[in-house]
Motif scaffolding. Structure first.
Motif, PDB file in Angstrom:
ATOM      1  N   GLU A 249      -3.757 -46.487  35.342  1.00 31.06           N
ATOM      2  CA  GLU A 249      -2.411 -45.939  35.355  1.00 31.06           C
ATOM      3  C   GLU A 249      -1.964 -45.701  33.914  1.00 31.06           C
ATOM      4  O   GLU A 249      -0.813 -45.514  33.655  1.00 31.06           O
ATOM      5  N   LEU A 250      -2.920 -45.745  33.000  1.00 33.97           N
ATOM      6  CA  LEU A 250      -2.616 -45.504  31.607  1.00 33.97           C
ATOM      7  C   LEU A 250      -3.302 -44.210  31.188  1.00 33.97           C
ATOM      8  O   LEU A 250      -4.511 -44.109  31.282  1.00 33.97           O
ATOM      9  N   PRO A 251      -2.565 -43.207  30.696  1.00 32.88           N
ATOM     10  CA  PRO A 251      -3.209 -41.974  30.314  1.00 32.88           C
ATOM     11  C   PRO A 251      -4.061 -42.154  29.069  1.00 32.88           C
ATOM     12  O   PRO A 251      -3.772 -42.974  28.218  1.00 32.88           O
ATOM     13  N   THR A 252      -5.053 -41.340  28.925  1.00 31.92           N
ATOM     14  CA  THR A 252      -5.958 -41.464  27.811  1.00 31.92           C
ATOM     15  C   THR A 252      -5.424 -40.784  26.582  1.00 31.92           C
ATOM     16  O   THR A 252      -4.639 -39.852  26.641  1.00 31.92           O
ATOM     17  N   THR A 253      -5.861 -41.248  25.470  1.00 26.95           N
ATOM     18  CA  THR A 253      -5.452 -40.638  24.209  1.00 26.95           C
ATOM     19  C   THR A 253      -6.361 -39.477  23.873  1.00 26.95           C
ATOM     20  O   THR A 253      -7.323 -39.202  24.567  1.00 26.95           O
ATOM     21  N   GLN A 254      -6.083 -38.802  22.782  1.00 23.25           N
ATOM     22  CA  GLN A 254      -6.871 -37.645  22.415  1.00 23.25           C
ATOM     23  C   GLN A 254      -7.329 -37.761  20.982  1.00 23.25           C
ATOM     24  O   GLN A 254      -6.596 -38.196  20.123  1.00 23.25           O
ATOM     25  N   PRO A 255      -8.564 -37.350  20.690  1.00 23.81           N
ATOM     26  CA  PRO A 255      -8.973 -37.289  19.292  1.00 23.81           C
ATOM     27  C   PRO A 255      -8.376 -36.061  18.636  1.00 23.81           C
ATOM     28  O   PRO A 255      -8.285 -35.012  19.247  1.00 23.81           O
ATOM     29  N   ALA A 256      -7.971 -36.193  17.413  1.00 24.15           N
ATOM     30  CA  ALA A 256      -7.460 -35.040  16.696  1.00 24.15           C
ATOM     31  C   ALA A 256      -7.600 -35.309  15.222  1.00 24.15           C
ATOM     32  O   ALA A 256      -7.556 -36.438  14.770  1.00 24.15           O
ATOM     33  N   GLY A 257      -7.728 -34.293  14.453  1.00 27.57           N
ATOM     34  CA  GLY A 257      -7.803 -34.504  13.015  1.00 27.57           C
ATOM     35  C   GLY A 257      -8.225 -33.242  12.318  1.00 27.57           C
ATOM     36  O   GLY A 257      -8.536 -32.235  12.937  1.00 27.57           O
ATOM     37  N   ARG A 258      -8.295 -33.323  11.058  1.00 25.65           N
ATOM     38  CA  ARG A 258      -8.614 -32.139  10.262  1.00 25.65           C
ATOM     39  C   ARG A 258      -9.885 -32.406   9.472  1.00 25.65           C
ATOM     40  O   ARG A 258     -10.190 -33.530   9.168  1.00 25.65           O
TER      41      ARG A 258
ATOM     42  N   MET B 197     -19.177 -49.286  -2.279  1.00 30.54           N
ATOM     43  CA  MET B 197     -17.932 -49.212  -1.507  1.00 30.54           C
ATOM     44  C   MET B 197     -17.839 -47.843  -0.816  1.00 30.54           C
ATOM     45  O   MET B 197     -18.088 -46.814  -1.434  1.00 30.54           O
ATOM     46  N   MET B 198     -17.477 -47.856   0.463  1.00 33.16           N
ATOM     47  CA  MET B 198     -17.416 -46.607   1.227  1.00 33.16           C
ATOM     48  C   MET B 198     -16.205 -45.769   0.826  1.00 33.16           C
ATOM     49  O   MET B 198     -15.140 -46.305   0.536  1.00 33.16           O
ATOM     50  N   SER B 199     -16.395 -44.472   0.826  1.00 35.49           N
ATOM     51  CA  SER B 199     -15.307 -43.550   0.497  1.00 35.49           C
ATOM     52  C   SER B 199     -14.354 -43.439   1.686  1.00 35.49           C
ATOM     53  O   SER B 199     -14.727 -43.738   2.826  1.00 35.49           O
ATOM     54  N   PRO B 200     -13.112 -42.973   1.433  1.00 32.98           N
ATOM     55  CA  PRO B 200     -12.164 -42.779   2.542  1.00 32.98           C
ATOM     56  C   PRO B 200     -12.699 -41.842   3.623  1.00 32.98           C
ATOM     57  O   PRO B 200     -12.456 -42.056   4.810  1.00 32.98           O
ATOM     58  N   ASP B 201     -13.442 -40.807   3.212  1.00 35.23           N
ATOM     59  CA  ASP B 201     -13.989 -39.867   4.191  1.00 35.23           C
ATOM     60  C   ASP B 201     -15.008 -40.547   5.095  1.00 35.23           C
ATOM     61  O   ASP B 201     -15.053 -40.288   6.306  1.00 35.23           O
ATOM     62  N   THR B 202     -15.835 -41.416   4.503  1.00 36.06           N
ATOM     63  CA  THR B 202     -16.825 -42.138   5.302  1.00 36.06           C
ATOM     64  C   THR B 202     -16.150 -43.079   6.293  1.00 36.06           C
ATOM     65  O   THR B 202     -16.518 -43.133   7.473  1.00 36.06           O
ATOM     66  N   ILE B 203     -15.137 -43.797   5.815  1.00 36.71           N
ATOM     67  CA  ILE B 203     -14.393 -44.709   6.692  1.00 36.71           C
ATOM     68  C   ILE B 203     -13.724 -43.931   7.818  1.00 36.71           C
ATOM     69  O   ILE B 203     -13.744 -44.329   8.979  1.00 36.71           O
ATOM     70  N   ARG B 204     -13.154 -42.787   7.460  1.00 34.21           N
ATOM     71  CA  ARG B 204     -12.474 -41.949   8.463  1.00 34.21           C
ATOM     72  C   ARG B 204     -13.447 -41.467   9.523  1.00 34.21           C
ATOM     73  O   ARG B 204     -13.138 -41.439  10.715  1.00 34.21           O
ATOM     74  N   ASN B 205     -14.657 -41.079   9.089  1.00 33.65           N
ATOM     75  CA  ASN B 205     -15.664 -40.622  10.047  1.00 33.65           C
ATOM     76  C   ASN B 205     -16.079 -41.746  10.994  1.00 33.65           C
ATOM     77  O   ASN B 205     -16.262 -41.527  12.195  1.00 33.65           O
TER      78      ASN B 205
ATOM     79  N   GLY C 209      -5.578 -41.259  11.563  1.00 38.04           N
ATOM     80  CA  GLY C 209      -4.587 -40.317  11.068  1.00 38.04           C
ATOM     81  C   GLY C 209      -3.974 -40.724   9.743  1.00 38.04           C
ATOM     82  O   GLY C 209      -3.546 -39.877   8.956  1.00 38.04           O
ATOM     83  N   PHE C 210      -3.936 -42.042   9.459  1.00 39.22           N
ATOM     84  CA  PHE C 210      -3.338 -42.524   8.215  1.00 39.22           C
ATOM     85  C   PHE C 210      -4.278 -42.367   7.023  1.00 39.22           C
ATOM     86  O   PHE C 210      -3.820 -42.271   5.886  1.00 39.22           O
ATOM     87  N   ILE C 211      -5.587 -42.373   7.245  1.00 39.58           N
ATOM     88  CA  ILE C 211      -6.539 -42.326   6.135  1.00 39.58           C
ATOM     89  C   ILE C 211      -6.341 -41.058   5.314  1.00 39.58           C
ATOM     90  O   ILE C 211      -6.286 -41.084   4.086  1.00 39.58           O
ATOM     91  N   HIS C 212      -6.294 -39.908   5.987  1.00 33.73           N
ATOM     92  CA  HIS C 212      -5.825 -38.667   5.360  1.00 33.73           C
ATOM     93  C   HIS C 212      -4.633 -38.258   6.206  1.00 33.73           C
ATOM     94  O   HIS C 212      -4.802 -37.660   7.258  1.00 33.73           O
TER      95      HIS C 212
ATOM     96  N   ASP D  72      -2.064 -37.422   8.717  1.00 33.36           N
ATOM     97  CA  ASP D  72      -1.896 -36.296   9.635  1.00 33.36           C
ATOM     98  C   ASP D  72      -0.895 -36.732  10.705  1.00 33.36           C
ATOM     99  O   ASP D  72      -1.220 -37.527  11.587  1.00 33.36           O
ATOM    100  N   LEU D  73       0.339 -36.229  10.573  1.00 33.60           N
ATOM    101  CA  LEU D  73       1.409 -36.624  11.489  1.00 33.60           C
ATOM    102  C   LEU D  73       1.060 -36.309  12.936  1.00 33.60           C
ATOM    103  O   LEU D  73       1.449 -37.050  13.851  1.00 33.60           O
ATOM    104  N   PHE D  74       0.315 -35.217  13.158  1.00 34.80           N
ATOM    105  CA  PHE D  74      -0.051 -34.824  14.512  1.00 34.80           C
ATOM    106  C   PHE D  74      -0.915 -35.883  15.192  1.00 34.80           C
ATOM    107  O   PHE D  74      -0.945 -35.972  16.419  1.00 34.80           O
ATOM    108  N   VAL D  75      -1.629 -36.669  14.415  1.00 29.61           N
ATOM    109  CA  VAL D  75      -2.469 -37.734  14.956  1.00 29.61           C
ATOM    110  C   VAL D  75      -1.704 -39.052  15.011  1.00 29.61           C
ATOM    111  O   VAL D  75      -1.737 -39.778  16.001  1.00 29.61           O
ATOM    112  N   VAL D  76      -0.997 -39.362  13.931  1.00 28.14           N
ATOM    113  CA  VAL D  76      -0.347 -40.663  13.799  1.00 28.14           C
ATOM    114  C   VAL D  76       0.753 -40.883  14.830  1.00 28.14           C
ATOM    115  O   VAL D  76       0.814 -41.934  15.474  1.00 28.14           O
TER     116      VAL D  76
END
Length: 238
Positions: free
Chosen positions: A229-238, A1-9, A184-187, A189-193
């Motif tokens: 006409e749709l702005p792009t999102t941004q990657p962010a995380g810790r 089973m994959m770890s949360p960090d692996t899934i997040r990556n 953002g939900f996996i670990h 991070d409000l700045f991402v979510v």
């Protein structure tokens, strides 16, 4: 089973691929502008909003604010260059009033970034404090960026036409927002979510509008199928 960090990556890699594609997805629109030498009813506001958003995330990922964030810097640095090229196209093919509007907004954005950087570096004495301040700014302006298509959605409802809000861009934007929200939900991070959750909801709203008004849209054989006409999102995380 994959770890949360692996899934997040994995989710983060998918998000970066989607973000890269979204940054390039306006190319058909600007090819049309280039051929017609006219920006028509396309708005520069989503691109100006995305430019500022990318600049903020590049600042967020800098070593003095959020160390070990090379991926954030590279993807948003790429977005910064691409959005600048799109804005130049608006300036080159736009009329006098539009050019003045673009210059005023750009000047305001540059002044804002300069003041924000000065205050953050002077007031924030630790990396954590700087990350919180800049991350909060990213949330606020990321939300503004996602809100920028609201005028286009209003145009769709008024004209009963999705000409300036294509399906594939709306779908990609929605999926991108969902992907980074999950990331953002996996670990948590409000700045991402928060901004990406809003982006996912607005993308879904555009898909609903597309379904409602697709049949009433006049067909134009010369119309590119990927206009932005749709702005792009941004990657962010810790």
């Amino acid at each position: 089973m994959m770890s949360p960090d692996t899934i997040r990556n994995i989710v983060g890699i998918i998000g970066n691929v989607l973000t890269f594609g979204l940054f390039l997805s306006p190319v058909p629109t600007f090819w049309k502008i280039f051929k017609r030498k006219d920006v028509e009813d396309f708005s520069p506001i989503p691109y100006l909003a995305t430019l500022l958003n990318c600049a903020l995330w590049v600042f967020y990922g800098s070593p003095s604010v959020h160390p070990n964030s090379l991926l954030i810097i590279t993807i948003n640095g790429f977005g910064l260059v691409v959005e600048a090229l799109y804005i130049f196209m608006f300036f080159f093919y736009g009329k006098g009033r539009l050019r003045k509007k673009i210059l005023l907004i750009l000047a305001a954005e540059i002044a804002f970034m300069a003041v924000a950087a000065l205050i953050v570096l002077k007031v924030g004495h630790t990396v954590e404090t700087r990350s919180k301040i800049v991350g909060s700014l990213c949330v606020v302006f990321g939300t503004f960026m996602y809100a920028s298509p609201l005028s286009i959605m209003k145009l769709v409802i008024t004209t009963k036409s999705v000409k300036y809000m294509p399906f594939y861009l709306s779908l990609a934007g929605c999926l991108n927002g969902i992907d980074w929200t999950i990331y953002g939900f996996i670990h948590f991070d409000l700045f991402v979510v928060l901004p990406n959750g809003i982006g996912a909801l607005l993308g879904l709203a555009q898909l609903i509008l597309y379904g409602c008004y697709y049949k009433s849209t006049p067909k134009d054989d010369d119309e590119p199928k990927g206009e932005m006409e749709l702005p792009t999102t941004q990657p962010a995380g810790r």
